[in-house]
Design a protein around this motif. Structure first.
Motif, mmCIF file in Angstrom:
data_model
loop_
_atom_site.group_PDB
_atom_site.id
_atom_site.type_symbol
_atom_site.label_atom_id
_atom_site.label_comp_id
_atom_site.label_asym_id
_atom_site.label_seq_id
_atom_site.Cartn_x
_atom_site.Cartn_y
_atom_site.Cartn_z
ATOM 1 N N GLU A 375 0.806 -1.343 0.221
ATOM 2 C CA GLU A 375 0.012 -0.118 0.111
ATOM 3 C C GLU A 375 0.898 1.316 -0.021
ATOM 4 O OE1 GLU A 375 -3.800 2.095 2.534
ATOM 5 O OE2 GLU A 375 -2.863 0.134 3.305
ATOM 6 N N ILE A 376 1.799 1.224 0.729
ATOM 7 C CA ILE A 376 2.904 2.347 0.777
ATOM 8 C C ILE A 376 3.398 2.647 -0.477
ATOM 9 C CG2 ILE A 376 5.105 3.125 1.524
ATOM 10 C CD1 ILE A 376 4.325 1.841 4.179
ATOM 11 N N ALA A 377 3.999 1.512 -1.378
ATOM 12 C CA ALA A 377 4.574 1.597 -2.614
ATOM 13 C C ALA A 377 3.462 2.262 -3.650
ATOM 14 C CB ALA A 377 5.038 0.523 -3.190
ATOM 15 N N GLN A 378 2.330 1.824 -3.711
ATOM 16 C CA GLN A 378 1.291 2.210 -4.467
ATOM 17 C C GLN A 378 1.018 3.874 -4.191
ATOM 18 O OE1 GLN A 378 -0.347 1.309 -7.090
ATOM 19 N NE2 GLN A 378 1.000 -0.971 -6.887
ATOM 20 N N THR A 379 0.902 4.248 -2.888
ATOM 21 C CA THR A 379 0.736 5.538 -2.434
ATOM 22 C C THR A 379 1.933 6.583 -2.807
ATOM 23 O OG1 THR A 379 -0.370 4.975 -0.355
ATOM 24 C CG2 THR A 379 0.482 7.238 -0.659
ATOM 25 N N PHE A 380 3.084 5.899 -3.186
ATOM 26 C CA PHE A 380 4.289 6.651 -3.738
ATOM 27 C C PHE A 380 4.014 7.113 -4.992
ATOM 28 C CE2 PHE A 380 8.043 6.801 -6.168
ATOM 29 C CZ PHE A 380 8.796 7.820 -5.731
ATOM 30 N N LEU A 381 3.429 6.210 -5.818
ATOM 31 C CA LEU A 381 3.468 6.154 -7.391
ATOM 32 C C LEU A 381 2.372 7.440 -7.503
ATOM 33 C CD1 LEU A 381 2.930 2.683 -8.951
ATOM 34 C CD2 LEU A 381 4.734 4.053 -8.810
ATOM 35 N N SER A 382 1.455 7.413 -6.560
ATOM 36 C CA SER A 382 0.458 8.826 -6.881
ATOM 37 C C SER A 382 1.349 10.086 -6.657
ATOM 38 C CB SER A 382 -0.788 8.663 -5.957
ATOM 39 O OG SER A 382 -1.433 7.527 -6.246
ATOM 40 N N SER A 383 2.107 10.099 -5.537
ATOM 41 C CA SER A 383 3.013 11.166 -5.127
ATOM 42 C C SER A 383 4.102 11.519 -6.215
ATOM 43 C CB SER A 383 3.516 11.038 -3.821
ATOM 44 O OG SER A 383 2.557 10.945 -2.751
ATOM 45 N N PHE A 384 4.651 10.664 -6.791
ATOM 46 C CA PHE A 384 5.648 10.722 -7.883
ATOM 47 C C PHE A 384 4.984 11.390 -9.233
ATOM 48 C CE2 PHE A 384 8.697 8.951 -10.950
ATOM 49 C CZ PHE A 384 9.807 9.965 -10.906
ATOM 50 N N GLU A 385 3.624 11.126 -9.352
ATOM 51 C CA GLU A 385 2.964 11.591 -10.663
ATOM 52 C C GLU A 385 2.849 13.002 -10.436
ATOM 53 O OE1 GLU A 385 -0.550 10.430 -13.691
ATOM 54 O OE2 GLU A 385 -0.517 9.596 -11.589
ATOM 55 N N LYS A 386 2.669 13.377 -9.195
ATOM 56 C CA LYS A 386 2.360 14.816 -8.893
ATOM 57 C C LYS A 386 3.719 15.779 -9.251
ATOM 58 C CE LYS A 386 -1.212 14.326 -5.458
ATOM 59 N NZ LYS A 386 -1.568 14.519 -3.939
ATOM 60 N N ILE A 387 4.481 15.074 -9.036
ATOM 61 C CA ILE A 387 5.948 15.555 -9.143
ATOM 62 C C ILE A 387 6.550 15.674 -10.939
ATOM 63 C CG2 ILE A 387 8.616 15.137 -8.714
ATOM 64 C CD1 ILE A 387 7.627 13.889 -6.152
ATOM 65 N N TYR A 388 6.262 14.525 -11.442
ATOM 66 C CA TYR A 388 6.980 14.381 -12.925
ATOM 67 C C TYR A 388 6.055 14.919 -13.874
ATOM 68 C CZ TYR A 388 4.362 10.137 -13.823
ATOM 69 O OH TYR A 388 3.467 9.038 -13.703
ATOM 70 N N ARG A 389 4.742 14.886 -13.605
ATOM 71 C CA ARG A 389 3.596 15.367 -14.299
ATOM 72 C C ARG A 389 3.119 16.632 -13.984
ATOM 73 N NH1 ARG A 389 0.866 12.179 -17.977
ATOM 74 N NH2 ARG A 389 1.356 10.360 -16.753
#
Length: 410
Positions: A375-389
């Protein structure tokens, strides 16, 4: 929902702990049938290798069921709840904490002397780590994968690299130069759906991910620096955000994407789908910062706690753990062996594309063995998308992600 499932498993763990495994003798003429659950396409080859086991153990029949990965987790939960299911089960390494937490997997420690095939010295340390939970050994490494760098040797030579990049700085430099070849050309693919990628780079940058009290360190400089490094490939145009074409197609020809990070399955795919690239590409261990730690994946074999055929199940797991068996499995499925001795085989030593994976395995670790990590890893993907996109500030976004991770862990 996750809390409900885990609470259910906790209740079930008490039930399972109270069920003694009544092992059926396998040394007499009584016939025993064990049920083995395998996952994904490769499991369809299991009946063939099970025949060899049956030839050596004529009193043990093996019934194999191949289960698609997308159905496997729910099916395993049902098996735990009903206490009726497989005797032996293939476990994805990231699933071990959840099912071990529920006491659904047999502790193999008491059987180490009886079955030397289970000895942890037979396997790479990182692989052994995936089969442990707290003070228990709840599985045996079966096959492994780790991530390495795939690169077009011919195209890197054109930008001054006769060898693969060996450091973060060299990887960044090579990717930038490759992206300057012309329009619609890039240097490297950064897979934004690969949940382990940022955690792997963070470890390379010195991050422990969690402290000794299991508190997340995702807003500390080591983790933040790794995220900034990965985001840098998007910011300078070295990596595409949404390319929309298959990685092999992007790798071949003019090399729209001449570098990417992936696992061993890609070797056969490239050889099959892009034979014209023979001699123009290779694999290399990952470039290093503080280290070049890679992520370790694959599958383990576990014995379910409530099996009524303990001895037969243990014998089957021991058979599948032998180096010679794992080499035969590799021939059938291209899955890389977990047993270290198997890596001395000529087929692996003489193939530089595969030999790289053995070298990288010396410096590879699984993702943290905690039940909430998925669950933590999936949450990171959402956070990272806010950064690169979306261009969000990396430090602020990681501060927020760290708070979310703390909440998940409570």
């Amino acid at each position: 929902m996750i809390l409900i499932v885990l609470s259910t498993l906790l209740i079930l763990s008490g039930v399972l702990a109270g069920c003694s495994s009544s092992s059926v003798p396998t040394d007499n003429n009584e016939k025993v049938t064990i049920n083995v659950w395998g996952m994904g396409e490769e499991a369809k080859s299991l009946p063939k290798i099970a025949e060899e086991f049956k030839n050596q153990n004529p009193n043990i029949d093996v019934k194999v069921q191949a289960i698609p990965w997308d159905q496997a987790h729910d099916k395993l939960l049902t098996a735990v709840a009903s206490k009726s299911g497989p005797d032996v089960v293939q476990m994805g390494t990231t699933w071990i904490p959840e099912f071990a937490f529920a006491n659904a997997l047999m502790d193999l420690k008491p059987y180490m002397n009886q079955y030397p095939e289970f000895n942890e010295n037979n396997f790479y340390p990182g692989s052994v780590e995936t089969a442990k939970y707290e003070d228990k050994v709840v599985g045996v490494p079966w096959y492994i994968d780790t991530r390495v760098l795939y690169y077009r040797t011919d195209l890197l030579k054109q930008v001054g690299y006769n060898e693969a990049p060996k450091t973060w700085d060299e990887l960044k430099d090579a990717a930038k130069k490759l992206s300057q070849r012309g329009n619609n050309k890039y240097g490297i693919s950064i897979d934004t759906k690969e949940q382990s990628l940022a955690f792997m780079f963070a470890r390379q940058n010195g991050s422990k991910l969690f402290d000794e009290n299991n508190k997340p360190l995702f807003n500390q400089k080591e983790f933040v620096g790794a995220v900034e490094y990965l985001n840098g490939f998007f910011k300078d145009g070295s990596a595409p955000i949404d390319l929309g074409i298959d990685i092999v197609q992007a790798f071949r020809g003019d090399g729209i994407l001449p570098m990417f990070i992936s696992g061993p399955w890609m070797v056969k795919i490239i050889n099959d789908q892009a034979p014209e690239l023979k001699g123009k590409w290779s694999t290399a261990v990952l470039p290093a910062k503080e280290n070049n730690m890679s992520v370790l994946g694959g599958s383990n074999l576990s014995v379910f706690q409530y099996t009524k055929n303990k001895d037969a199940a243990l014998k089957f797991v021991a058979f599948m753990s032998k180096p010679e068996t794992q080499l035969k499995w590799m021939e059938m499925t291209n899955s890389l062996p977990a047993a270290k001795e198997a890596w001395n085989d000529k087929a692996l030593q003489d193939d530089p594309l595969y030999k790289t994976f053995g070298q990288q395995m010396e410096n590879a670790r699984s993702m943290p063995v905690i039940k909430q990590f998925e669950e933590i890893a999936q949450t990171f993907l959402s956070s990272f998308e806010k950064i690169y996109r979306g261009g969000a500030d990396v430090q602020k976004e990681m501060d927020e992600f760290n708070k979310k991770a703390e909440g998940i862990l409570k």
